[in-house]
Enzyme design. Structure first.
Site, PDB file in Angstrom:
ATOM      1  N   HIS A  48       0.832  -1.210   0.000  1.00  0.00           N
ATOM      2  CA  HIS A  48       0.000   0.000   0.000  1.00  0.00           C
ATOM      3  C   HIS A  48       0.862   1.254   0.000  1.00  0.00           C
ATOM      4  O   HIS A  48       0.585   2.228  -0.724  1.00  0.00           O
ATOM      5  CB  HIS A  48      -0.910  -0.035   1.227  1.00  0.00           C
ATOM      6  CG  HIS A  48      -1.724   1.196   1.426  1.00  0.00           C
ATOM      7  ND1 HIS A  48      -1.454   2.112   2.417  1.00  0.00           N
ATOM      8  CD2 HIS A  48      -2.802   1.675   0.757  1.00  0.00           C
ATOM      9  CE1 HIS A  48      -2.329   3.091   2.359  1.00  0.00           C
ATOM     10  NE2 HIS A  48      -3.158   2.863   1.363  1.00  0.00           N
ATOM     11  N   GLU A  51       2.280   1.709  -3.431  1.00  0.00           N
ATOM     12  CA  GLU A  51       1.247   2.243  -4.337  1.00  0.00           C
ATOM     13  C   GLU A  51       1.188   3.774  -4.246  1.00  0.00           C
ATOM     14  O   GLU A  51       1.128   4.477  -5.258  1.00  0.00           O
ATOM     15  CB  GLU A  51      -0.104   1.630  -3.975  1.00  0.00           C
ATOM     16  CG  GLU A  51      -1.283   2.223  -4.753  1.00  0.00           C
ATOM     17  CD  GLU A  51      -2.544   2.308  -3.923  1.00  0.00           C
ATOM     18  OE1 GLU A  51      -3.170   3.382  -3.935  1.00  0.00           O
ATOM     19  OE2 GLU A  51      -2.899   1.319  -3.265  1.00  0.00           O
TER      20      GLU A  51
END
Length: 426
Positions: A48, A51
């Site tokens: 995450h 990202e």
């Protein structure tokens, strides 16, 4: 979706397209077969975090230039991270397809991951984590997974924690990226007004020279993966938030279509049994619903709701009775047809958009190794019988595979035994 074509590049990356000749747009997604369950405990939240960092710029584009390149032609750019995949995607007018490939692949391959950007974004994500910790509906779900998959990556939050994020520096993140974003674990998915050969040529130009590398793997969930039956937290809140979770089979199981019908019957919409019984007929809650999530070799079915403190026990007992009813008695032909019509209708309507088609292509190629054509899903749902629904309900709602997660007000008097007794009927 009758015009699907697939090409595998020499380095192992996959390019898949769905041509929609009368569309004005193209949806394009770069999919990586990596997510929360690929992380070791000390890396929790890395997928995450990475990202977020890909949007901060490359050696040839600033963060502003990345967003302007897509938004400047009326397009939309975003990304998401899941347990088993990460996707960077854009939707824009069809003539700008080459620009989308160039920009997103530049991010995917060449992200700068500057240390000062990393420090700022870490602070942002930590604030995001704190925001979720202030939301009881998020806390109850996170502690459910932690208790259903004890000491396993599927039990950890996708965003990680302050403890796991603080040690991450540029070197650590780039090393994770190099091992995660490999060609064999990458799918380039397109849907819209396009020509397959043109899409392949654009990807080949932007990504064809990326060398083959070994990707990441993860430990599976087995019978030795511990699951606890109960977890509860107390907070300064006004409602009881509850999720009953059941550990189930994975996405490759043939029962997945019966599961889909079971979920539609039980709690997917306002016509479903739980909503009609617990809320409409008895007024015991504002919201109650069911859902499921399938991973490669395991999954979970959840029933969640927010309940008045004085009537929470009654609401959970009624919920358990509705679950018992679907196990004990076959659904009527009329209700089964109505549930199937709902599921098939929402599925078909969802595929009208190029973005939805791109998501279907990317997810199915990444997780099944082939495109799951809509006709296959439609046939699977249509073939489900009342006996299939009853059997899968008995399989899913096994008491030994249940975890009850609660977040209750500080003054709530009930203890663990009282709460667990609400599902004794199972």
């Amino acid at each position: 979706m009758k015009n699907i074509q697939i090409t595998v590049l020499r380095n192992g990356a996959t390019v898949a397209t769905s041509a929609v000749d009368d569309a004005e747009s193209v949806a394009f997604g770069v999919w990586a077969k990596v997510g929360g369950r690929y992380e070791k405990a000390a890396q929790s939240g890395m997928s995450h975090f990475l990202e977020h960092m890909l949007f901060k710029g490359t050696p040839t584009r600033s963060a502003l230039q990345i967003s302007q390149a897509i938004e400047g032609c009326g397009g939309y750019l975003n990304a998401f991270t899941q347990e088993e995949s990460t996707c960077y995607y854009a939707r824009l007018p069809h003539e700008f397809m080459p620009r989308a490939v160039e920009v997103l692949t530049d991010m995917y391959v060449n992200a700068s991951v500057k240390q000062d950007d990393l420090e700022r974004e870490r602070a942002v994500i930590i604030e995001e984590i704190k925001m979720y910790q202030d939301q009881p509906q998020s806390v109850v779900q996170e502690q459910l997974q932690d208790t259903m998959f004890v000491s396993h990556a599927l039990g950890r939050p996708l965003a990680g924690s302050e403890k796991t994020l603080m040690p991450v520096d540029r070197t650590v993140m780039l090393d994770f990226k190099a091992r995660a974003y490999v060609p064999s674990a990458t799918v380039f998915a397109f849907a819209g007004r396009l020509q397959h050969e043109a899409c392949v040529a654009c990807v080949e130009k932007a990504f064809g020279d990326v060398a083959k590398r070994k990707g990441l793997s993860y430990p599976p969930v087995t019978g030795a993966t511990n699951q606890r039956p109960f977890v509860m937290a107390r907070k300064d809140i006004a409602q009881v938030h509850a999720v009953a979770g059941f550990r189930i089979f994975g996405r490759h199981d043939s029962r997945r279509y019966a599961l889909r019908v079971l979920n539609g019957l039980l709690g997917e919409n306002m016509s479903s049994r739980l909503f009609q019984s617990v809320r409409e007929r008895h007024g015991l809650c504002y919201s109650i619903s069911s859902s499921y999530q399938l991973f490669d070799e395991t999954g979970m079915f959840t029933i969640s709701g927010g309940f008045d403190t004085q009537r929470a026990e009654a609401a959970l007992r009624l919920t358990a009775k509705e679950v018992r009813r679907v196990i004990d008695k076959n659904v009527s032909a009329q209700e089964l047809k109505r549930t199937k019509d709902y599921l098939l209708g929402t599925f078909r309507l969802g595929l009208e958009g190029t973005g939805s088609q791109m998501l279907l292509i990317g997810e199915s190629l990444l997780h099944f190794g082939r495109v799951m054509l809509p006709a296959e899903t439609i046939r699977g749902i249509q073939a489900v019988t009342a006996d299939d629904v009853q059997r899968v309900a008995a399989d899913v709602f096994a008491p030994e595979r249940m975890t009850l997660s609660l977040v209750v007000p500080n003054a709530q008097p009930q203890d663990e035994t009282a709460w667990r007794d609400t599902f004794a009927v199972l």
